[in-house]
Design a protein around this motif. Structure first.
Motif, PDB file in Angstrom:
ATOM      1  N   SER A 179       0.823  -1.208   0.000  1.00  0.00           N
ATOM      2  CA  SER A 179       0.000   0.000   0.000  1.00  0.00           C
ATOM      3  C   SER A 179       0.858   1.260   0.000  1.00  0.00           C
ATOM      4  O   SER A 179       0.522   2.257  -0.648  1.00  0.00           O
ATOM      5  CB  SER A 179      -0.952   0.001   1.196  1.00  0.00           C
ATOM      6  N   LYS A 180       1.986   1.216   0.693  1.00  0.00           N
ATOM      7  CA  LYS A 180       2.859   2.390   0.751  1.00  0.00           C
ATOM      8  C   LYS A 180       3.662   2.561  -0.540  1.00  0.00           C
ATOM      9  O   LYS A 180       3.949   3.690  -0.957  1.00  0.00           O
ATOM     10  CB  LYS A 180       3.786   2.284   1.959  1.00  0.00           C
ATOM     11  N   LEU A 181       4.021   1.445  -1.187  1.00  0.00           N
ATOM     12  CA  LEU A 181       4.629   1.524  -2.510  1.00  0.00           C
ATOM     13  C   LEU A 181       3.627   2.093  -3.507  1.00  0.00           C
ATOM     14  O   LEU A 181       3.974   2.917  -4.363  1.00  0.00           O
ATOM     15  CB  LEU A 181       5.109   0.150  -2.954  1.00  0.00           C
ATOM     16  N   ALA A 182       2.373   1.668  -3.391  1.00  0.00           N
ATOM     17  CA  ALA A 182       1.328   2.194  -4.265  1.00  0.00           C
ATOM     18  C   ALA A 182       1.173   3.698  -4.092  1.00  0.00           C
ATOM     19  O   ALA A 182       0.953   4.424  -5.071  1.00  0.00           O
ATOM     20  CB  ALA A 182       0.000   1.488  -3.982  1.00  0.00           C
ATOM     21  N   ASN A 183       1.310   4.194  -2.856  1.00  0.00           N
ATOM     22  CA  ASN A 183       1.256   5.638  -2.625  1.00  0.00           C
ATOM     23  C   ASN A 183       2.308   6.373  -3.452  1.00  0.00           C
ATOM     24  O   ASN A 183       2.029   7.406  -4.077  1.00  0.00           O
ATOM     25  CB  ASN A 183       1.489   5.961  -1.152  1.00  0.00           C
ATOM     26  N   LEU A 184       3.526   5.841  -3.461  1.00  0.00           N
ATOM     27  CA  LEU A 184       4.612   6.498  -4.195  1.00  0.00           C
ATOM     28  C   LEU A 184       4.417   6.397  -5.705  1.00  0.00           C
ATOM     29  O   LEU A 184       4.612   7.382  -6.436  1.00  0.00           O
ATOM     30  CB  LEU A 184       5.953   5.898  -3.804  1.00  0.00           C
ATOM     31  N   LEU A 185       4.047   5.230  -6.176  1.00  0.00           N
ATOM     32  CA  LEU A 185       3.797   5.074  -7.617  1.00  0.00           C
ATOM     33  C   LEU A 185       2.704   6.039  -8.071  1.00  0.00           C
ATOM     34  O   LEU A 185       2.813   6.668  -9.133  1.00  0.00           O
ATOM     35  CB  LEU A 185       3.390   3.627  -7.914  1.00  0.00           C
ATOM     36  N   PHE A 186       1.656   6.187  -7.265  1.00  0.00           N
ATOM     37  CA  PHE A 186       0.580   7.125  -7.569  1.00  0.00           C
ATOM     38  C   PHE A 186       1.077   8.562  -7.570  1.00  0.00           C
ATOM     39  O   PHE A 186       0.794   9.339  -8.500  1.00  0.00           O
ATOM     40  CB  PHE A 186      -0.548   6.951  -6.552  1.00  0.00           C
ATOM     41  N   ALA A 187       1.830   8.947  -6.546  1.00  0.00           N
ATOM     42  CA  ALA A 187       2.308  10.327  -6.448  1.00  0.00           C
ATOM     43  C   ALA A 187       3.189  10.708  -7.636  1.00  0.00           C
ATOM     44  O   ALA A 187       3.027  11.776  -8.237  1.00  0.00           O
ATOM     45  CB  ALA A 187       3.067  10.528  -5.138  1.00  0.00           C
ATOM     46  N   TYR A 188       4.129   9.830  -7.990  1.00  0.00           N
ATOM     47  CA  TYR A 188       5.035  10.133  -9.101  1.00  0.00           C
ATOM     48  C   TYR A 188       4.285  10.164 -10.434  1.00  0.00           C
ATOM     49  O   TYR A 188       4.552  11.016 -11.290  1.00  0.00           O
ATOM     50  CB  TYR A 188       6.169   9.111  -9.152  1.00  0.00           C
ATOM     51  N   GLU A 189       3.364   9.228 -10.621  1.00  0.00           N
ATOM     52  CA  GLU A 189       2.597   9.203 -11.870  1.00  0.00           C
ATOM     53  C   GLU A 189       1.680  10.421 -11.961  1.00  0.00           C
ATOM     54  O   GLU A 189       1.533  11.012 -13.044  1.00  0.00           O
ATOM     55  CB  GLU A 189       1.783   7.918 -11.966  1.00  0.00           C
ATOM     56  N   LEU A 190       1.088  10.812 -10.849  1.00  0.00           N
ATOM     57  CA  LEU A 190       0.243  12.004 -10.851  1.00  0.00           C
ATOM     58  C   LEU A 190       1.059  13.237 -11.218  1.00  0.00           C
ATOM     59  O   LEU A 190       0.605  14.073 -12.021  1.00  0.00           O
ATOM     60  CB  LEU A 190      -0.397  12.184  -9.472  1.00  0.00           C
ATOM     61  N   GLN A 191       2.261  13.365 -10.667  1.00  0.00           N
ATOM     62  CA  GLN A 191       3.106  14.508 -11.010  1.00  0.00           C
ATOM     63  C   GLN A 191       3.436  14.517 -12.498  1.00  0.00           C
ATOM     64  O   GLN A 191       3.408  15.573 -13.146  1.00  0.00           O
ATOM     65  CB  GLN A 191       4.396  14.491 -10.177  1.00  0.00           C
ATOM     66  N   ARG A 192       3.736  13.355 -13.066  1.00  0.00           N
ATOM     67  CA  ARG A 192       4.035  13.305 -14.504  1.00  0.00           C
ATOM     68  C   ARG A 192       2.831  13.754 -15.323  1.00  0.00           C
ATOM     69  O   ARG A 192       2.976  14.501 -16.302  1.00  0.00           O
ATOM     70  CB  ARG A 192       4.454  11.888 -14.902  1.00  0.00           C
ATOM     71  N   ARG A 193       1.645  13.336 -14.940  1.00  0.00           N
ATOM     72  CA  ARG A 193       0.440  13.703 -15.685  1.00  0.00           C
ATOM     73  C   ARG A 193       0.112  15.195 -15.520  1.00  0.00           C
ATOM     74  O   ARG A 193      -0.369  15.827 -16.465  1.00  0.00           O
ATOM     75  CB  ARG A 193      -0.733  12.817 -15.242  1.00  0.00           C
ATOM     76  N   LEU A 194       0.362  15.729 -14.349  1.00  0.00           N
ATOM     77  CA  LEU A 194       0.180  17.164 -14.149  1.00  0.00           C
ATOM     78  C   LEU A 194       1.137  17.960 -15.028  1.00  0.00           C
ATOM     79  O   LEU A 194       0.758  18.972 -15.637  1.00  0.00           O
ATOM     80  CB  LEU A 194       0.397  17.511 -12.674  1.00  0.00           C
ATOM     81  N   GLU A 195       2.379  17.505 -15.114  1.00  0.00           N
ATOM     82  CA  GLU A 195       3.367  18.188 -15.949  1.00  0.00           C
ATOM     83  C   GLU A 195       2.997  18.121 -17.424  1.00  0.00           C
ATOM     84  O   GLU A 195       3.200  19.086 -18.173  1.00  0.00           O
ATOM     85  CB  GLU A 195       4.754  17.577 -15.725  1.00  0.00           C
ATOM     86  N   GLN A 196       2.442  16.992 -17.843  1.00  0.00           N
ATOM     87  CA  GLN A 196       2.097  16.820 -19.257  1.00  0.00           C
ATOM     88  C   GLN A 196       1.047  17.817 -19.727  1.00  0.00           C
ATOM     89  O   GLN A 196       1.039  18.215 -20.899  1.00  0.00           O
ATOM     90  CB  GLN A 196       1.614  15.386 -19.506  1.00  0.00           C
ATOM     91  N   ILE A 197       0.150  18.243 -18.855  1.00  0.00           N
ATOM     92  CA  ILE A 197      -0.870  19.219 -19.262  1.00  0.00           C
ATOM     93  C   ILE A 197      -0.495  20.628 -18.822  1.00  0.00           C
ATOM     94  O   ILE A 197      -1.294  21.568 -18.992  1.00  0.00           O
ATOM     95  CB  ILE A 197      -2.266  18.848 -18.716  1.00  0.00           C
TER      96      ILE A 197
END
Length: 313
Positions: A179-197
């Motif tokens: 669950s804590k690894l999932a938190n990090l994968l989510f946070a990093y992926e969310l940042q990438r998607r925010l940057e893309q737009i």
């Protein structure tokens, strides 16, 4: 940027609105108290309203003129997540800081209302859904931030897409690590998607190190004998205080020089990862950086929660 960073370094937060999950005690409470003291309007998003009201009373007693509100949120119930988001958006059209803090650690095998393993469902899916429900409000707020609280326990986690609910061979600490690894994968992926737009929103992850909170005692003791509860309490004797444990969260939420995508945690004087100390930028493991796993987890999380971040497409 780290050194001995503490609450005196936090810029004035007057006019900002902050949502903190799990903020009736521990790290969430400490972060709420400090941000209220710096002038922010703080919404305590809590499962237990009695404890939330008591936390708000304590903050108001300590902080003159504190702007604190309580709203019900049960991250183990996706209907509650939607109800919270709907209620929030009916009152306010901006959200400056969302702190995804609440969590549960190492309980016996249990499920959320929606049938997910309790830790994965609460720690990851609940916050994924909450962020998705609030993403449009965050995007409409200048310089908004999303803080995702993970743990050094991500190092013992892997994402087992064939057994996310641990129906086969539940191991409580491995499930917590997932669950804590999932938190990090989510946070990093969310940042990438925010940057893309080109969004004016940053997502920053953090971890508290080894901090004395009721997560340790209550999580390890959930459904267990006095021995299990005693182990959790014994662990707290060797931990740093909740106020120190909250510093990485506050750093992630307020430090102006952060760009987004960082991982904040306690550091040594040399700037290396630690479980105690003042906050700075630290490193997470290679599994947390796996973009293919992050993308797959994102898709699976959307399917499981029925929440889609269409604004980021």
């Amino acid at each position: 940027m780290a050194g001995t960073w503490n609450v005196t370094k936090i810029p004035d937060q007057t006019g900002k609105r902050v949502v903190i999950t799990g903020s009736n005690s521990g790290i969430g409470y400490e972060a709420a108290r400090v941000l209220a003291d710096r002038g922010a309007q703080v919404i305590l998003a809590v499962r237990n309203l009695d404890r939330g009201n008591e936390a708000a009373r304590r903050i108001r007693a300590e902080v003159s003129g504190a702007q604190v509100e309580i709203m019900p949120l049960d991250l183990a119930d996706l209907d509650s997540v939607q109800s919270f988001a709907d209620a929030y958006q009916s009152k306010w059209d901006t959200l400056d800081i969302l702190i995804n803090n609440a969590g549960i650690m190492a309980p016996p095998h249990r499920q959320t209302k929606d049938g997910f393993e309790l830790q994965f469902g609460t720690n990851h899916l609940g916050h994924f859904a909450l962020t998705g429900r609030l993403i449009n409000t965050l995007l409409s707020t200048p310089s908004a931030r999303i803080v995702v609280v993970s743990s050094a326990a991500h190092n013992m986690g892997t994402i087992d897409f064939d057994n996310l609910n641990w129906a086969d061979g539940y191991r409580r600490w491995r499930a917590y690590g997932q669950s804590k690894l999932a938190n990090l994968l989510f946070a990093y992926e969310l940042q990438r998607r925010l940057e893309q737009i080109g969004a004016d929103v940053k997502c920053i992850a953090c971890h508290p190190g080894f901090a004395a909170t009721n997560l340790t005692a209550a999580g390890m003791g959930l459904g267990k004998s006095w021995l299990g509860k005693g182990i959790g309490g014994f662990a707290n004797v060797f931990a740093q205080s909740a106020s120190m444990g909250a510093l990485p969260t506050l750093y992630a939420a307020t430090e102006p020089r952060l760009q987004g995508g960082e991982y904040i945690g306690p550091t040594t004087r040399g700037g290396k990862n630690s479980m105690r100390g003042y906050p700075g930028v630290v490193s997470s493991n290679q599994r947390s950086m796996d973009q293919e796993v992050a993308k797959r987890l994102w898709v699976v999380s959307e399917e499981l929660t029925d929440v889609r971040f269409t604004a980021l497409d």
